[in-house]
Enzyme design. Sequence first.
Site, short mmCIF file in Angstrom:
data_model
loop_
_atom_site.label_atom_id
_atom_site.label_comp_id
_atom_site.label_asym_id
_atom_site.label_seq_id
_atom_site.Cartn_x
_atom_site.Cartn_y
_atom_site.Cartn_z
N HIS A 35 42.28 40.59 43.24
CA HIS A 35 41.36 41.00 44.13
C HIS A 35 41.10 42.54 44.20
O HIS A 35 41.97 43.55 43.81
CB HIS A 35 42.26 41.11 45.36
CG HIS A 35 42.06 39.39 45.96
ND1 HIS A 35 43.35 38.78 46.60
CD2 HIS A 35 41.22 38.22 45.81
CE1 HIS A 35 43.11 37.51 46.75
NE2 HIS A 35 41.81 37.04 46.10
N HIS A 39 45.68 25.68 46.52
CA HIS A 39 46.71 26.01 47.40
C HIS A 39 46.26 26.80 48.48
O HIS A 39 46.77 26.66 49.61
CB HIS A 39 48.06 26.48 46.86
CG HIS A 39 47.92 27.76 46.33
ND1 HIS A 39 47.17 28.07 45.17
CD2 HIS A 39 48.54 29.00 46.86
CE1 HIS A 39 47.49 29.61 44.93
NE2 HIS A 39 48.14 30.26 46.10
N ARG A 40 45.39 27.54 48.20
CA ARG A 40 44.78 28.40 49.15
C ARG A 40 43.29 27.83 49.89
O ARG A 40 42.80 27.95 51.09
CB ARG A 40 44.46 29.92 48.76
CG ARG A 40 45.77 30.49 48.24
CD ARG A 40 45.87 31.86 48.57
NE ARG A 40 45.78 32.19 50.21
CZ ARG A 40 46.06 33.48 50.51
NH1 ARG A 40 45.82 34.59 49.67
NH2 ARG A 40 45.87 33.55 51.95
N GLU A 73 36.79 35.35 48.76
CA GLU A 73 38.38 35.62 49.12
C GLU A 73 38.62 36.64 50.50
O GLU A 73 39.68 37.03 50.32
CB GLU A 73 38.99 36.30 47.85
CG GLU A 73 38.70 35.38 46.58
CD GLU A 73 39.66 34.35 46.64
OE1 GLU A 73 40.95 34.64 46.54
OE2 GLU A 73 39.36 33.20 46.36
N CYS A 128 47.65 43.43 51.69
CA CYS A 128 47.75 41.97 51.58
C CYS A 128 47.93 41.23 52.96
O CYS A 128 47.74 40.50 53.47
CB CYS A 128 48.46 41.24 50.38
SG CYS A 128 47.68 41.53 48.77
N ASP A 184 41.48 44.67 46.52
CA ASP A 184 42.50 45.52 47.43
C ASP A 184 43.74 45.88 46.64
O ASP A 184 44.63 46.57 46.89
CB ASP A 184 42.56 45.01 48.58
CG ASP A 184 43.53 43.65 48.51
OD1 ASP A 184 43.83 43.22 47.32
OD2 ASP A 184 43.78 43.30 49.60
N ASN A 214 55.76 37.89 45.17
CA ASN A 214 54.67 37.00 44.78
C ASN A 214 53.30 37.43 44.63
O ASN A 214 52.26 36.98 44.80
CB ASN A 214 54.75 35.95 46.31
CG ASN A 214 55.02 34.56 45.90
OD1 ASN A 214 54.96 34.24 44.78
ND2 ASN A 214 55.29 33.77 47.13
N GLY A 228 54.75 30.47 41.92
CA GLY A 228 54.01 30.87 40.76
C GLY A 228 52.43 30.22 40.77
O GLY A 228 52.17 29.97 39.79
N LEU A 229 51.97 29.95 41.59
CA LEU A 229 50.66 29.11 41.88
C LEU A 229 49.41 30.05 41.58
O LEU A 229 48.43 29.39 41.30
CB LEU A 229 50.54 28.43 43.28
CG LEU A 229 51.76 27.45 43.77
CD1 LEU A 229 51.56 27.06 45.10
CD2 LEU A 229 51.97 26.49 42.85
N SER A 230 49.24 31.13 41.69
CA SER A 230 48.31 32.11 41.68
C SER A 230 47.95 32.68 40.23
O SER A 230 48.48 33.69 39.71
CB SER A 230 48.34 33.20 42.60
OG SER A 230 47.08 33.81 42.70
#
Length: 444
Positions: free
Chosen positions: A248, A137-138, A174, A368, A250, A362, A20-22
């Site tokens: 995003h 994290h990205r 991004e 994606c 998309d 996720n 659940g980082l985003s």
Amino acid sequence: MAWREVNFDGIVGPTHNYAGLSYGNVASAKNRGEVANPREGVLQGLEKAQHLMSLGMTQGVLPPHDRPSLRALRAHGFTGSDREILASAWAASPALVANVTSSATMWTANAATISPSPDTADGRTHFTPANLAAMYHRSIEWPVTSRVLRKIFPEGERFAHHDALEGGTHMGDEGAANHNRFCDDYGGEGVALFVFGRGAFENASDLTYPGRQTLEASRAVARQHGLRDKKTLFVRQNPVAINAGAFHNDVVAVSNRDVFFYHEDAFVDPDTLERDITVAMGEIPVRFVRVPRAAVPLADAVKSYLFNSQLISTPDRDGMTLILPSEVAETPSTKAYVDGLLSSGGPITNADYLDVRQSMRNGGGPACLRLRVALSDDDMSALGANAVLNQELISELQAWGSKHYRDRLMADDLGDPLLMEESFAALDELTQILHLGSIYDFQQ
């Protein structure tokens, strides 16, 4: 000379988990702490690629990154052997370890922005890896992403590579998830549409969740790719969409050639945007498929990922095909809309539903999981590595994933040194399968 669009799918990594980082990604937050199945995830991704191959599409793959990132942990002051670094980091901050062990590199729509050679001033295909500055994290991804892209698309006469943009979140980029290209044929000159969430030096007070892509970053990528001003557009994503979980563009819009399929709430002023695209395209008409909120509420679009689909032109089908996550078929409003769309006589005539649930939980659908690259026959001949799929390679990758990946992974497992060693062994073998050389830090 024939042209095609090649989809380079991200291989789901062996540390795939639900941490659940985003922030701003509704699905990521909802499924935080759930049990993940990396083996199922990698096989689902390969099955998607195999399905597209069965439709006559050219498919490639991009490898996962080495996780945990020991390079990142060393930069935080942890020292010693690999096991000692992981143990010290886990004792100090399990949250940090979760961030540097993320398998988010599977979502290769965020890997880079690509401008094909018909659109650029020097006639080469340009690549800029995304800095992904909005999420720690990205943000650590781009150096390995750049190495991979340079291996597959060798710098020289046909391909040009740039470093990720500097400037932190002010220049947040991004990648292709906020980029659309319109054209008549993949080998013809196209129109680039860059979608941004905010201005770099403005206070976006209308946003609850972060606008990850900035206008200034989009303009910088367009400049360094040598795109023509009259063929390049910039538009702000609707804050309503971002606040609903469309982190995003998309998640609420997808294009292919001369078709733009998007939600009514994707942009503040869709009428003006359609006019701008039409003017930029000149004599080439564009077909717009605007989905009204009355038919598909924005919440349903985000929940089902209707627009995070792949919109493709296949050799043997009339009209275009949507590659949709199975969640679209399970959501009444989106299923009803797609059924009506296919019978409407419009440009989209086929819909294939695929199971990519490990990714979807996720917050990543079919779109994606792929990076689109328009390539000519000559470009294809110039590729390096062994990243374009055939049935033999698909079978080898399926056997590889089944051999190396766990079928159960939770956040508490990320401090396990055996998981790290299993992952590095798997990736070392993968670089040999894909002929990538020593792209990972642990191989240096």
